[in-house]
Write a protein that holds these residues in place. Structure first.
Motif, mmCIF file in Angstrom:
data_model
loop_
_atom_site.group_PDB
_atom_site.id
_atom_site.type_symbol
_atom_site.label_atom_id
_atom_site.label_comp_id
_atom_site.label_asym_id
_atom_site.label_seq_id
_atom_site.Cartn_x
_atom_site.Cartn_y
_atom_site.Cartn_z
ATOM 1 N N ILE A 54 -12.745 2.312 2.838
ATOM 2 C CA ILE A 54 -12.600 3.406 1.859
ATOM 3 C C ILE A 54 -12.826 4.821 2.187
ATOM 4 O O ILE A 54 -12.121 5.737 1.804
ATOM 5 C CB ILE A 54 -13.267 2.930 0.638
ATOM 6 C CG1 ILE A 54 -13.104 1.329 0.121
ATOM 7 C CG2 ILE A 54 -13.623 3.953 -0.573
ATOM 8 C CD1 ILE A 54 -13.913 0.917 -0.799
ATOM 9 N N ALA A 57 -10.506 6.245 5.489
ATOM 10 C CA ALA A 57 -9.044 6.178 5.538
ATOM 11 C C ALA A 57 -8.176 7.189 5.141
ATOM 12 O O ALA A 57 -7.010 7.422 5.664
ATOM 13 C CB ALA A 57 -8.800 5.091 4.205
ATOM 14 N N PRO A 58 -8.771 8.185 4.149
ATOM 15 C CA PRO A 58 -7.923 9.388 3.880
ATOM 16 C C PRO A 58 -7.575 10.256 5.166
ATOM 17 O O PRO A 58 -6.616 10.955 5.123
ATOM 18 C CB PRO A 58 -8.634 10.301 3.069
ATOM 19 C CG PRO A 58 -9.495 9.298 2.452
ATOM 20 C CD PRO A 58 -9.873 8.288 3.308
ATOM 21 N N THR A 62 -3.896 5.015 4.686
ATOM 22 C CA THR A 62 -4.674 4.149 3.536
ATOM 23 C C THR A 62 -4.190 2.288 3.909
ATOM 24 O O THR A 62 -4.490 1.510 3.098
ATOM 25 C CB THR A 62 -4.224 4.250 2.278
ATOM 26 O OG1 THR A 62 -3.099 4.362 1.898
ATOM 27 C CG2 THR A 62 -5.199 5.598 1.884
ATOM 28 N N ARG A 63 -3.187 2.269 4.729
ATOM 29 C CA ARG A 63 -2.633 0.992 5.023
ATOM 30 C C ARG A 63 -3.850 0.064 5.727
ATOM 31 O O ARG A 63 -4.452 0.383 6.526
ATOM 32 C CB ARG A 63 -1.328 0.957 5.911
ATOM 33 C CG ARG A 63 -0.175 1.816 5.263
ATOM 34 C CD ARG A 63 0.866 1.549 6.248
ATOM 35 N NE ARG A 63 2.133 2.185 5.751
ATOM 36 C CZ ARG A 63 3.278 2.196 6.324
ATOM 37 N NH1 ARG A 63 3.352 1.665 7.705
ATOM 38 N NH2 ARG A 63 4.391 2.942 5.839
ATOM 39 N N GLN A 120 -7.923 0.763 12.020
ATOM 40 C CA GLN A 120 -7.465 1.984 11.041
ATOM 41 C C GLN A 120 -6.135 2.540 11.789
ATOM 42 O O GLN A 120 -5.123 2.772 11.148
ATOM 43 C CB GLN A 120 -8.348 2.947 10.642
ATOM 44 C CG GLN A 120 -9.497 2.104 9.696
ATOM 45 C CD GLN A 120 -10.466 3.378 9.239
ATOM 46 O OE1 GLN A 120 -11.208 4.026 10.022
ATOM 47 N NE2 GLN A 120 -10.684 3.624 7.969
ATOM 48 N N ASN A 124 -2.064 1.976 10.657
ATOM 49 C CA ASN A 124 -1.133 2.880 10.048
ATOM 50 C C ASN A 124 -0.167 3.563 11.257
ATOM 51 O O ASN A 124 0.328 4.334 10.788
ATOM 52 C CB ASN A 124 -2.223 4.231 9.678
ATOM 53 C CG ASN A 124 -3.032 3.797 8.336
ATOM 54 O OD1 ASN A 124 -2.408 3.763 7.318
ATOM 55 N ND2 ASN A 124 -4.205 3.391 8.616
#
Length: 927
Positions: A54, A57-58, A62-63, A120, A124
């Motif tokens: 959360i 991720a930005p 966000t995948r 992450q 993405n």
């Protein structure tokens, strides 16, 4: 902590008795062995990952795709990785003893902060052409496309930034992490960008973690938190096609890639030159190349120290160093170890050495070895243990060592110095983790301690009741490498941009001034009378420093001032924007049984293999617990124009491993008279016994295999009416053995090694036929330390009945064409090779190819081929030379290729005696 683009799993690494639990939710599955008390660590990993998903991720995307994280508690190696093929992560739960390298945050928590950033990234980076590669080739295809588009320095630099951002002790907050580049700057080692990216075999070059952190941190600081999200989004889509990552940086920073990377390095370099010159940096400037490491010096007498020395040409060994004359006396090669730490008292050295488990790849040990300095004799006093950082008492009768249980729980054990028997297990009710304990007196040990929250201090521990006396208040300031001399305890403590030398004298704290080195960290120091010795980090290696000290050298420091928070080495505004994620072991996750058969057949990738004349396309699979490997493949042979379809599996959850394979070959033909065409069906059921005996001064592996095979020949076309179909069974058995010494960085081959393979095949049903092939290689030292003499040999014997001929792997002397070996009953060969380096270019072209080394090999081959009839024989003799280029392609992939000239000394009719060949890797797209 590493990201891996290759097969990193340890196949069949656990005993079949191991049972597994899991924390399983929509975003993550944490898998861990039962019965070891790992529930709290698994809980913290799951909680940390969910928060990161959360909070961070930005800055990357966000995948989210669910991943399995396997906690590995039985290995002594501190590491972790995330990889595709199959999609999983594995955390080695053994914390490192050295606190300066990775900090003192709870190890599993630190791994979660770092490794989940790789999750992450992968989540993405399946976009654009990278997505196409995934659809064409599966997870391995995606991994290859991602690594080609995004440099390895970004993968690791971005993950180090995340661990720094979300903790109080990520590597970006540790001065030790910046020693590498600060040492280069202070020694005026101005290497090219390609050299910084690819390394060197003659000079010290920092790794891509450090380079990556500086680039990533600068990009976020200068262009915003979403800068790298935009750059990598373009890169993995291959926008711009060629050099997409560089194209993305130019697009979103409005400067060229060359300007960007230069600005990033200068951003961190600023201020380094303001410290002025010192003796250590001057010494490093005078060294043309890497000189070597002098580590853990300890007093023998007022003029002599014992230490570990190593270099790019020499493996680690113990030496006596005379401080007056500067001469060294070699004592003994150090056994295989995870680090070079050791302790010395009264003529004996004690240290922890690595040993592998004989059968299970995910289990290994750290055993205590004791060496007599006067005789050079060494012995192991513990077995199947996990002891670290041992220290021997003043009377030589006892040893204190850190015993670490699976999962990281630590305690102090007092051992008998002769037998290794456990005399005492020191209570540890506060669940502290100990580092590098030293006997303070007969009943007390001084050691660095850390809590599960990462707080540190130096403490005295009573070995009778475990009572802990804190010598300084707990803080986030890292302390380590204590040494005791009388009532003086010396140690190293993390500083702002330099790790400092400090001392406790009757519990009064002092900082020792080190004018010899003002720019990098100083470690492993000890005082004797009015002299101190320590090692300083330099661009030419850890350098031994001897320094006289007087009263003015010892500057009093208050305990309160010492424990105040110190500024991080390079203050970055972006690091102050987010609150750290703390350890959370109380979240109420449901824990359930993880069944070993879950997703057992797990096909994940399609791979092309090229090993001329065979061109193969395979569908491959492996489960997360790495107990079953599967493959379905199609192969085309360009020589004989036949096609082959097959499947194979290896099951490693049991011992021995079970192997199974079946293959159908179509359109085989033999153009000799009489002309024949046929199809073949082959099936195999076998067992494999892999053993590992790594330990002492040698790596050793033994592999025994055996199986029963079904072979069926079905003639086709006109041959159906001329030849009778055949089917038979044969068994095969093989034994392979390899052993070798440790290898220094510049050594082409080990200075001692031996490899041996013997394979026997015999038809056991209605036909006759057998083949026995044995080959071996002996590795010996050459004239110089980087030279190698390699002597090879091979012998093959087969029947002459002619019912069936097994395929041959007998090596024909170089330069000669392949011969039909099916009718030759006896063959043997010997070869002599002398390998040596020619030059270390450290030169690259366009960020495409980088040349690390050019090396040569002079060879002589002799083969004797004998027929039984008429005592007929052939002799093949050849000599010549080879030139190899050791390179890196696209700053990441190691490839060696070369050229060979062979002179046939026994000429063959129709062949030029002078032969030239281009040598490619055996399989560039290798298995």
């Amino acid at each position: 902590m590493a990201i891996s683009f290759i097969q990193a799993q340890q196949f069949g690494g656990h005993s079949p008795a191991t049972k597994w639990n899991q924390i399983n939710n929509d975003s993550i599955r944490v898998i861990f062995p039962q019965g070891l008390g790992l529930e709290k660590q698994a809980t913290d990993v799951a909680a940390t990952v969910q928060k990161l998903a959360i909070q961070t991720a930005p800055t990357i995307g966000t995948r989210l795709r669910k991943i399995s994280i396997v906690l590995q508690p039985y290995t002594t190696i501190s590491n972790a990785y995330v990889a595709l093929g199959p999609w999983r992560s594995e955390f080695n739960l053994m914390p490192a003893q050295n606190p300066f390298d990775l900090g003192t945050t709870l190890w599993s928590h630190s791994l979660a902060l770092h490794e989940f950033r790789h999750v992450q990234q992968f989540n993405n980076f399946r976009k654009g052409l990278s997505r196409v590669a995934y659809y064409l080739f599966g997870q391995d295809g995606l991994s290859l496309a991602n690594s080609a588009a995004v440099p390895n320095w970004f993968w690791e630099g971005d993950a180090v930034y995340q661990e720094t951002l979300k903790s109080q002790q990520g590597r970006g907050r540790l001065s030790f992490f910046f020693n590498d580049y600060r040492s280069l700057w202070r020694a005026d080692k101005n290497y090219s960008w390609m050299k910084l990216r690819n390394g060197s075999l003659r000079d010290f070059v920092p790794d891509h973690y450090r380079l990556g952190y500086m680039q990533v941190a600068y990009g976020r600081e200068k262009y915003g938190a979403d800068f790298w999200k935009k750059v990598t989004d373009d890169a993995v889509r291959y926008n711009g096609v060629f050099y997409p990552f560089q194209h993305g940086i130019k697009k979103y920073s409005n400067i060229t890639y060359k300007e960007f990377r230069k600005n990033a390095i200068n951003y961190f370099k600023a201020g380094s030159d303001s410290l002025g010159n010192d003796a250590v940096s001057d010494w490093a400037k005078q060294q043309k190349h890497f000189a070597g490491d002098d580590e853990f010096p300890q007093w023998v007498d007022a003029n002599t120290v014992v230490l570990v020395k190593s270099s790019y040409k020499k493996i680690p060994a113990f030496y006596l160093h005379n401080l007056t004359t500067g001469t060294d006396t070699r004592l003994r090669t150090k056994s295989i170890s995870l680090d070079n730490y050791f302790s010395y008292r009264n003529g004996r050295i004690v240290y922890a050495a690595y040993e592998a488990d004989v059968r299970w790849a995910w289990k290994d040990y750290s055993v205590v070895r004791v060496m007599d300095v006067h005789t050079g004799k060494e012995r192991v006093i513990t077995h199947l243990s996990k002891y670290f950082a041992p220290d021997i008492s003043a009377d030589g009768k006892a040893i204190v060592a850190v015993a670490v249980q699976p999962g990281g729980a630590a305690s102090l054990h007092i051992l008998d110095a002769t037998t290794g028997a456990v005399l005492k297990k020191v209570p540890n009710p506060r669940q502290l983790f100990y580092s590098h304990p030293k006997f303070y007196d007969a009943q007390t040990v001084v050691t660095a301690v850390r809590t599960s929250n990462g707080d540190n201090t130096m403490a005295l521990v009573n070995i009778n009741n475990g009572a802990v006396e804190e010598l300084l208040p707990f803080s986030k300031r890292i302390v380590g490498f204590p040494s005791v001399r009388g009532d003086t305890i010396t140690f190293t403590a993390a500083g702002h941009q330099q790790d400092d030398l400090l001392a406790l004298v009757n519990k009064q704290l002092y900082q020792v001034q080190t004018p010899a080195n003002k720019g990098t960290g100083n470690y492993q120091w000890s005082a004797l009378n009015n002299k101190v010795i320590y090692t300083a980090f330099t661009a030419a290696g850890y350098h031994l420093v001897q320094q006289s000290v007087g009263a003015e050298s010892w500057q009093p420091v208050s305990a309160d001032a010492f424990t105040q928070a110190i500024a991080i080495p390079y203050e970055l505004a972006g690091l102050n924007q987010d609150a750290p994620i703390g350890v959370d072991t109380t979240r109420p996750y449901s824990i359930s049984r993880y069944h070993k058969a879950f997703n057992l057949v797990n096909f994940h990738s399609w791979r092309p293999y090229i090993s001329d004349p065979d061109y193969t396309f395979s569908l491959i699979g492996e489960n997360v617990l790495n107990t079953l490997q599967t493959e379905i493949y199609f192969n085309y042979n360009t020589n004989e124009k036949y096609k082959e379809v097959g499947a194979s599996a290896v099951y490693g959850a049991l011992f021995p491993y079970l192997t199974l394979g079946v293959a159908e070959t179509f359109d085989r033909k033999e153009t000799d008279t009489p002309f024949r065409t046929w199809n073949e069906l082959n099936g195999r059921l076998g067992l494999q016994f892999p053993f590992t005996f790594n330990g002492g001064r040698l790596y050793r592996q033994l592999n025994i295999t055996g199986g029963i095979n079904h072979h069926q020949v079905n003639y086709t076309l006109a041959s159906k009416n001329r030849f009778r179909d055949e089917q038979f069974e044969f068994f095969d058995a093989s034994v392979s053995l390899t052993l070798q010494s440790q290898v220094a960085k510049q050594q082409i081959y080990p200075r001692f090694g031996f490899s041996f393979l013997s394979r026997y095949r015999q038809i056991v049903t209605n036909l006759s036929g057998f083949q026995w092939l044995t080959s071996a290689a002996l590795y010996l030292p050459g004239v110089a330390r980087t030279h190698s003499l390699v002597i090879t040999g091979a012998y093959q014997k087969r029947d002459t009945v002619g019912d069936y001929s097994f395929g041959s792997s007998f090596p024909i002397p170089r330069g000669y064409p392949a011969v039909n070996q099916y009718s030759i009953p006896d063959m043997y060969k010997v070869g002599f090779n002398y390998h040596f380096p020619l030059v270390y270019p450290d030169f690259g072209i366009g960020n495409i190819v980088y040349f690390l080394r050019v090396r040569g090999n002079a060879f002589y081959d002799y083969a004797y081929l004998k027929w039984y009839r008429d005592n007929h024989y052939l002799e093949f003799k050849s000599t010549g030379g080879e030139v190899y280029f050791d390179t890196k392609w696209w700053n990441e992939y190691n490839v060696s290729f070369g050229f060979r000239y062979s002179r046939m000394l026994n000429q063959l009719r129709g062949y030029d005696p002078n032969q030239w060949e281009f040598i490619l890797p055996i399989n560039l797209l290798g298995r």
